[in-house]
Design an enzyme around this catalytic site. Structure first.
Site, PDB file in Angstrom:
ATOM      1  CB  SER A  92      37.822  36.097  43.822  1.00  0.00           C
ATOM      2  OG  SER A  92      38.508  37.226  43.328  1.00  0.00           O
ATOM      3  CE1 TYR A 114      42.607  33.516  44.080  1.00  0.00           C
ATOM      4  CE2 TYR A 114      41.782  35.406  42.861  1.00  0.00           C
ATOM      5  CZ  TYR A 114      41.820  34.654  44.019  1.00  0.00           C
ATOM      6  OH  TYR A 114      41.068  35.025  45.098  1.00  0.00           O
ATOM      7  CE  LYS A 145      39.546  31.585  45.488  1.00  0.00           C
ATOM      8  NZ  LYS A 145      39.295  30.928  46.790  1.00  0.00           N
TER       9      LYS A 145
END
Ligand code: WQD
Length: 327
Positions: free
Chosen positions: A119, A143, A147
């Site tokens: 991402s 988050y 990644k």
């Protein structure tokens, strides 16, 4: 070729599954269906399981052997930034733990190819106008960290047991390649605007005082069907020698929140005059991908413009359960 798509019932995964089906590949989908539904995967076999759960490694290994899997495309992850701040350990268990389980099963079953959904969140608040893959990575929430950790794990597995991998760093994915595969979740700008409109409410703009030409945040919106094609290009590239393993997937151009909201008004014929609300914490003013590396090395380019992205999102919304009747 036999491909396991983990998270293949989700918004992006289902687009890739459909492209692979159309190309005549053998596909087996693994999904916990927590944010998706079985009908999105069509005729391909579906194994319903949470890859982060206890016992997942053995089960995944069995499925890989049973279907003689050659490659894994790994989408399955939690992806809500705010939730990741509130529940970091759950995010690490789900996103990092789930991925480790998939890779352990691959190592055991002798599967040596993975494409991983990374991402733009790995960059955090980038200090440059256009983000290149080598731009400093400083994710600002759990988050984004899960990644980046995922990319590191892939590097380590390459070194240790010869894993061949590509990580695609998605920018702002939107639209629908088919009307039945729209983004069912109301988590990003376009669905959030459509959600407001379907309730007869004005769209919200979070902050109009950013250092951008119209004062609203700029993002790089990439059509989900183009993004799905990028996975096919990456899959082909895994057969040869890769100069790099990490690629941005964006268009190289940005659109502001105001431009997106206006485009939704044009496509829908609805009044999308927004209400301006305070800035949302953690939003970078601008996030635009350099799309050069993936074009040079994988021959992939996303050129679908904002108008077409918004039109496809509108068409999918109107095909769904919350259709908006025009006044
Ligand atoms: C876009 C812009 C909002 C809703 C996030 C994650 C990222 C990735 C994609 C992935 C921002 C503004 C939004 C609204 C608004 N996650 N906005 N009114 O924040 O760029 O990226 O999703 O899996 O990691 O951070 O996307 O669509 O939430 O917002 O003004 O009602 O729209 O403030 O500037 P974002 P977004």
């Amino acid at each position: 070729m036999s491909i396991m798509v983990v998270g293949g019932a989700g918004y992006i995964g289902a687009h890739v599954v459909r492209l692979l089906q159309q190309a005549g590949e053998d596909v087996v989908v693994v999904d916990d269906l927590s944010t998706s539904s079985a009908e999105r995967v069509g005729e391909s076999p579906l194994v319903v399981m949470d890859v982060a759960a206890d016992g997942a490694v053995g089960r995944l290994e069995d499925v890989m052997r049973e279907h003689a899997v050659d490659a894994v495309i790994h989408f399955a992850a939690r992806k809500q930034v705010g939730e990741s701040v509130a529940r970091p350990l759950w995010y690490y268990r789900q996103n990092v733990g789930g991925m480790v389980n998939v890779l352990e099963a691959m190592q055991e079953a002798g599967v040596r190819k993975m494409i991983f959904s990374s991402s733009a969140a790995v960059y955090g608040m980038p200090p440059v106008e256009v983000v290149e893959e080598d731009t400093v990575k400083n994710p600002i929430n759990p988050y984004g960290r899960t990644k980046l950790i995922g990319e590191w794990i892939l590097e380590d597995c390459e070194r240790a047991w010869g894993l061949n991998w590509v990580a695609l760093r998605y920018f702002n994915v939107a639209g629908a390649g088919w009307p039945d595969l729209g983004d069912g979740a109301v988590m990003n700008l376009i669905p959030m605007v459509l959600d407001r409109l379907s309730r007869g409410e004005a769209p919200r703009v979070f902050g109009e005082d950013y250092p951008t030409p119209d004062g609203t945040c700029i993002r790089d919106y990439v059509h989900v069907k183009d993004l799905a094609e990028a996975h096919i290009a990456a899959m082909r590239a895994l057969d040869g020698q890769l100069a790099h393993h990490v690629f941005n997937v964006g268009t190289g151009t940005g659109a502001s929140v105001t431009e997106v909201v206006r485009a939704i008004g044009e496509v829908s014929g609805l009044d999308t005059t927004p209400v301006v609300e305070p800035r949302r914490p953690g939003d970078p003013p601008q996030l635009i991908a350099s799309a050069a590396r993936i074009e040079d090395e994988l021959g992939f380019r996303s050129a679908t413009g904002l108008g077409e992205i918004v039109a496809s999102a509108w068409e999918a919304w109107q095909a769904g359960p919350r259709r908006i009747e025009r006044p």
